[in-house]
Design an enzyme around this catalytic site. Structure first.
Site, short mmCIF file in Angstrom:
data_model
loop_
_atom_site.label_atom_id
_atom_site.label_comp_id
_atom_site.label_asym_id
_atom_site.label_seq_id
_atom_site.Cartn_x
_atom_site.Cartn_y
_atom_site.Cartn_z
N TYR A 154 12.20 28.08 68.07
CA TYR A 154 11.74 29.47 68.16
C TYR A 154 10.38 29.62 67.46
CZ TYR A 154 12.23 34.63 67.82
OH TYR A 154 12.07 36.00 67.92
N SER A 214 6.52 37.21 66.58
CA SER A 214 7.63 37.19 65.61
C SER A 214 7.08 36.93 64.22
CB SER A 214 8.58 36.06 66.02
OG SER A 214 9.47 35.72 64.98
P1 NAP Z 1 17.61 40.61 72.98
O1 NAP Z 1 18.34 41.79 72.45
O2 NAP Z 1 18.32 39.30 73.01
O3 NAP Z 1 16.92 40.90 74.42
C1 NAP Z 1 16.17 39.90 75.09
C2 NAP Z 1 16.20 40.16 76.56
O4 NAP Z 1 15.50 39.12 77.29
C3 NAP Z 1 17.61 40.20 77.11
O5 NAP Z 1 17.74 41.27 78.01
C4 NAP Z 1 17.72 38.85 77.82
O6 NAP Z 1 18.69 38.79 78.84
C5 NAP Z 1 16.32 38.71 78.39
N1 NAP Z 1 16.04 37.34 78.83
C6 NAP Z 1 16.40 36.18 78.22
N2 NAP Z 1 15.99 35.13 78.94
C7 NAP Z 1 15.35 35.62 80.03
C8 NAP Z 1 14.70 35.02 81.15
N3 NAP Z 1 14.63 33.70 81.29
N4 NAP Z 1 14.14 35.83 82.08
C9 NAP Z 1 14.23 37.17 81.97
N5 NAP Z 1 14.84 37.80 80.94
C10 NAP Z 1 15.39 37.03 79.97
O7 NAP Z 1 16.34 40.42 72.08
P2 NAP Z 1 15.46 41.48 71.28
O8 NAP Z 1 15.87 41.38 69.86
O9 NAP Z 1 15.39 42.79 71.96
O10 NAP Z 1 14.09 40.70 71.40
C11 NAP Z 1 13.12 40.95 72.39
C12 NAP Z 1 11.91 40.08 72.07
O11 NAP Z 1 11.49 40.35 70.74
C13 NAP Z 1 12.22 38.57 72.11
O12 NAP Z 1 11.09 37.88 72.60
C14 NAP Z 1 12.45 38.23 70.65
O13 NAP Z 1 12.21 36.89 70.36
C15 NAP Z 1 11.46 39.15 70.00
N6 NAP Z 1 11.70 39.45 68.59
C16 NAP Z 1 12.89 39.98 68.18
C17 NAP Z 1 13.05 40.30 66.84
C18 NAP Z 1 14.29 40.89 66.27
O14 NAP Z 1 14.42 40.94 65.03
N7 NAP Z 1 15.24 41.35 67.05
C19 NAP Z 1 12.01 40.07 65.96
C20 NAP Z 1 10.83 39.50 66.43
C21 NAP Z 1 10.69 39.21 67.75
P3 NAP Z 1 20.15 38.14 78.47
O15 NAP Z 1 20.91 39.18 77.76
O16 NAP Z 1 20.74 37.78 79.77
O17 NAP Z 1 19.89 36.92 77.62
C1 GCO Z 2 15.90 34.51 62.62
C2 GCO Z 2 15.58 35.72 63.43
C3 GCO Z 2 14.18 35.85 63.83
C4 GCO Z 2 13.86 37.24 64.26
C5 GCO Z 2 12.45 37.61 64.46
C6 GCO Z 2 11.67 37.72 63.20
O1 GCO Z 2 16.90 33.87 62.89
O2 GCO Z 2 15.15 34.25 61.66
O3 GCO Z 2 16.39 35.86 64.53
O4 GCO Z 2 13.45 34.81 64.06
O5 GCO Z 2 14.56 37.56 65.41
O6 GCO Z 2 11.82 36.90 65.47
O7 GCO Z 2 10.44 38.28 63.47
#
Ligand code: NAP
Ligand code: GCO
Length: 268
Positions: free
Chosen positions: A161, A148
């Site tokens: 986080y 992240s």
């Molecule tokens: P998301 O839309 O919330 O998807 C996350 C998935 O992980 C959901 O399907 C969730 O299921 C599942 N999950 C949660 N807890 C779990 C567990 N204990 N075991 C198995 N599955 C589980 O998130 P996303 O935005 O696609 O993010 C995916 C990854 O990228 C995460 O690690 C997030 O921190 C990271 N990330 C996201 C962003 C962003 O801007 N979106 C940026 C940087 C990093 P449920 O729906 O049941 O919770």
């Molecule tokens: C926030 C965001 C994040 C992003 C992501 C950034 O509240 O600042 O949700 O932390 O999801 O991980 O890279």
């Protein structure tokens, strides 16, 4: 160009992407399928697995979906044994499952803090530990941890986080250090701000019809001047899963539209 492009192929590989029913995990998995891999994913609820299976089928992908909580070590061991038996040994693991809780640190309970760290940091440890022995035996493997901006930066309300994602960056480097000699590469992808359900609250239209202040702030803070989409992560994720990156190890590849390079706009 000759056969150089074949180095990016994932033909014949089994890829496990955690939490990939939708969002970033789903986008990465569909790219892997297009590159030739067999897709395995898990989620915590059957309902989500079914939703994911239908979404993959709609794209013409026959994915293998399982219910498994990444924080449960016994469940993960059984899950990996079952996948190995039913689909084959895992060549590529993407630790994608993750949650965020946006709560000011002084108001956050230790229970909430632990839950975030449990899913976002202990989960990748448990999953990686479960796939590594077979990768070591077969002398190849790719582990990709979804980090992240918060692996590098802090901000209000995301202490748990940031602690977890900062830890995940170092777990990535440590796996690379400890198992690199087995021809195992462990790298991270650090997405910038990506429009998925996880960040939906930060993009909510305000009661007066204006954009969320955080939405405006993040677009101004991103040289690319937009939110990322999950598809922005597909190319980097295929690269890090493929033979093309066999000498890349312990790297966090930030896919952030330039956020980390930019000091930010002068106000006014
Ligand atoms: P998301 O839309 O919330 O998807 C996350 C998935 O992980 C959901 O399907 C969730 O299921 C599942 N999950 C949660 N807890 C779990 C567990 N204990 N075991 C198995 N599955 C589980 O998130 P996303 O935005 O696609 O993010 C995916 C990854 O990228 C995460 O690690 C997030 O921190 C990271 N990330 C996201 C962003 C962003 O801007 N979106 C940026 C940087 C990093 P449920 O729906 O049941 O919770
Ligand atoms: C926030 C965001 C994040 C992003 C992501 C950034 O509240 O600042 O949700 O932390 O999801 O991980 O890279």
């Amino acid at each position: 160009m000759g056969n150089f492009i074949n180095k990016f192929s994932l033909e014949g590989k089994v890829a496990l992407i955690t939490g990939a029913s939708y969002g970033i995990g789903f986008a990465i998995a569909t790219a892997y399928a297009e590159a030739g891999a067999t897709i395995v994913f898990n989620d915590i609820k059957q309902e989500l697995v079914d939703k994911g299976l239908a979404a993959y089928a709609e794209k013409g992908i026959q994915a293998h979906g399982y219910v498994c909580d990444v924080t449960n070590e016994d469940a993960v061991s059984a899950f990996i044994a079952q996948v190995t038996e039913e689909v084959g040994p895992i060549d590529i693991l993407v630790n994608n499952a993750g949650i965020i809780k946006r709560i000011p640190m002084v108001e956050m309970s230790a229970k909430d803090f632990r839950q975030v760290v449990d899913i976002d940091l202990n989960g990748p440890f448990i999953m990686s530990k479960a796939v590594l022995p077979s990768m070591m035996e077969r002398r190849h493997g790719k582990i990709i941890n979804i980090c992240s901006m918060m692996s590098e930066l802090g901000r209000e309300t995301v202490s748990a986080y940031a602690a977890a994602k900062g830890g995940l960056k170092m777990l990535t480097k440590n796996i690379a250090s400890e198992y690199g000699a087995y021809n195992i590469q462990c790298n991270g992808i650090g997405p910038g701000y990506i429009a998925t359900p996880q960040t939906a609250p930060l993009r909510e239209i305000q009661p007066d019809g204006s954009r969320h202040p955080f939405d405006q702030f993040i677009v101004a803070k991103t040289p690319a001047a937009r939110w990322g989409v999950a598809e922005d992560l597909q190319g980097p994720a295929v690269f890090l899963a493929s033979e093309a990156s066999d000498f890349v190890n312990g790297l966090i590849l930030y896919v952030d539209g330039g956020i980390l390079a930019y000091i930010g706009k002068q106000p006014g």
